[in-house]
Each structure stands twice: as structure tokens, then as C-alpha cells.
Design an enzyme around this catalytic site. Structure first.
Site, PDB file in Angstrom:
ATOM      1  N   CYS A  99       0.861  -1.174   0.000  1.00 46.21           N
ATOM      2  CA  CYS A  99       0.000   0.000   0.000  1.00 46.21           C
ATOM      3  C   CYS A  99       0.904   1.232   0.000  1.00 46.21           C
ATOM      4  O   CYS A  99       2.104   1.119   0.218  1.00 46.21           O
ATOM      5  CB  CYS A  99      -0.895  -0.023   1.232  1.00 46.21           C
ATOM      6  SG  CYS A  99      -2.283   1.100   1.087  1.00 46.21           S
ATOM      7  N   CYS A 140      -4.202  -0.862  -2.563  1.00 47.25           N
ATOM      8  CA  CYS A 140      -4.621   0.514  -2.855  1.00 47.25           C
ATOM      9  C   CYS A 140      -4.291   0.783  -4.319  1.00 47.25           C
ATOM     10  O   CYS A 140      -3.441   0.122  -4.903  1.00 47.25           O
ATOM     11  CB  CYS A 140      -3.924   1.517  -1.940  1.00 47.25           C
ATOM     12  SG  CYS A 140      -2.153   1.695  -2.204  1.00 47.25           S
ATOM     13  N   CYS A 150       5.349   0.435  -8.120  1.00 50.51           N
ATOM     14  CA  CYS A 150       5.581  -0.783  -7.351  1.00 50.51           C
ATOM     15  C   CYS A 150       6.551  -1.673  -8.131  1.00 50.51           C
ATOM     16  O   CYS A 150       6.321  -1.962  -9.309  1.00 50.51           O
ATOM     17  CB  CYS A 150       4.272  -1.516  -7.116  1.00 50.51           C
ATOM     18  SG  CYS A 150       4.437  -2.897  -5.969  1.00 50.51           S
TER      19      CYS A 150
END
Length: 143
Positions: free
Chosen positions: A8, A82, A90
Site C-alpha cells: 500500500c 490501494c 511498485c
């Protein structure tokens, strides 16, 4: 053991709840961790809500997903919880990693009284719990 990383943005609420709920309900078949793109501090609402599950994260620290990546950690699943975590920001972990995305509301964005925010966080926790329980069933059939 099935290794799972929950990601997240701040590693303050949603990823923490997912990690701890998988630990509680997944048992010894799972190794759960969580991390953030911009780690902050653990959200007091998440601390309070997880107490209702018998889980204490009051002294838990957040961690960076990039530190895990740089240290060569391997995971069977990377689950973003999220929308920011599901972006190109990421990292792609090496090896046989499956990426899954779940979108949940961010408790740090809730507006209202403490009790209203706690109630909204409880809803998010229940949504995460349902996703975790479904994930456990799915993962156990694949490993």
C-alpha cells in the site's frame, strides 16, 4: 510456505490489516508481510480495529517495499491493496511472483468524528477480511 506481500502507499492501515488477517486466518501455510511505497506510521484506527480481531499492532513499524526488493526478498504473491500501489511505482519482484490487486478505501482519508472514522475503518477491515479468506482458499488450491 506461501509467501505473500501486501503493498500500500504508506503501509499504515490497509496493508497492515491484510498482513495480520492473513497471519491469523491463514495459519502456518502462509508467511505474510506488508510494505509501503512511502512508508509512514501505523494508523491508530487500524490498531484499534485489529484489537477487535485479537491482534495487537500497537508497536509495529512500517517498512519500505523498495527495501524488500533491494534485499532480494521473494514472494509467491504481491497483493496491492490501494490504487497507488497498483501503479508502475511498485517494483516487479523476481521469480514466480503473481500480482493481485484489491482496491480498498484509505482510512487516512476518512473525514468525520473519531467514532465515524472508526466505523468506516471497520467496514474496510471487513472487506479486507473477506478478500483474505477468499485468497486463502484460492492459494491453498494452487500450492
Amino acid at each position: 510456505m506461501i509467501k505473500v506481500l501486501f503493498v500500500c502507499i504508506h503501509n499504515s492501515a490497509r496493508s497492515q490489516m491484510a498482513e495480520e488477517l492473513l497471519r491469523k486466518y491463514g495459519g502456518e501455510k502462509f508467511n505474510a508481510q506488508s510494505a509501503g511505497l512511502e512508508p509512514g506510521i501505523v494508523n491508530p484506527l487500524a490498531v484499534e480495529i485489529l484489537k477487535e480481531e485479537g491482534i495487537d499492532i500497537a508497536n509495529k513499524q512500517t517498512q519500505s517495499v523498495f527495501d524488500l526488493f533491494k534485499n532480494g526478498k521473494l514472494f509467491h504473491y504481491v497483493v496491492t491493496v490501494c490504487d497507488e500501489g497498483n501503479s508502475e511505482r511498485c517494483p516487479i519482484f523476481p521469480g514466480q511472483t503473481s500480482r493481485i490487486h484489491w482496491s480498498f478505501k484509505d482510512p487516512s482519508q476518512f473525514m468525520g468524528t473519531y467514532e465515524e472514522n472508526l466505523a468506516q475503518t471497520r467496514v474496510v477491515k471487513e472487506e479486507i477480511k473477506a478478500a483474505v479468506l477468499a485468497f486463502i482458499e484460492m492459494a491453498e488450491t494452487h500450492y
